[in-house]
Design a protein around this motif. Structure first.
Motif: not given
Length: 120
Positions: A29-38, A40-49
């Motif tokens: 399973p993918l940990d979407y919350e982990l990737f969303l936090s990354q 946010r941390k690095y200033g990426f657009n969450e939807e694009e990420y």
């Protein structure tokens, strides 16, 4: 996220790697919350990420094992070819040295025969 790297070793020296790309196993399973936090941390657009995350290949463990086997065989072949080329270059250098010595010996013999007014 996984990434497979296979080293290429020639004559005991690490000369490169074969990178076969990043992926997820299809049964994890993918940990979407982990990737969303990354994001946010690095200033990426969450939807694009997350959209990019969805494009990462999902592979079966069997596919990964088969791929790893292939890349290990490929790396081994490249290593053997590299080693063979090194040995061939060394042999050609030795041959060139011997040819130079033979030519010099022939010149010395010709000179000695000319001085001694003899031939062979």
């Amino acid at each position: 996220m996984w990434d497979i790297v296979t080293p290429i070793i020639v004559d005991g020296k690490h000369i490169g790697n074969i990178f076969s790309g990043q992926f997820f196993f299809d049964d994890e399973p993918l940990d979407y919350e982990l990737f969303l936090s990354q994001a946010r941390k690095y200033g990426f657009n969450e939807e694009e990420y997350i959209a990019a995350l969805e494009k990462v290949p999902r592979l079966s463990r069997e596919t990964v094992e088969n791929s790893m086997s292939f890349f290990m065989k490929l790396a081994n072949m490249l290593s053997q070819l590299g080693h063979s080329n090194i040995k061939l270059a060394q042999l050609l250098e030795e041959r060139d040295t011997l040819v130079d010595k033979l030519e010099k010996n022939r010149e010395d013999l010709d000179r000695a025969q000319a001085v001694g007014n003899i031939g062979s």
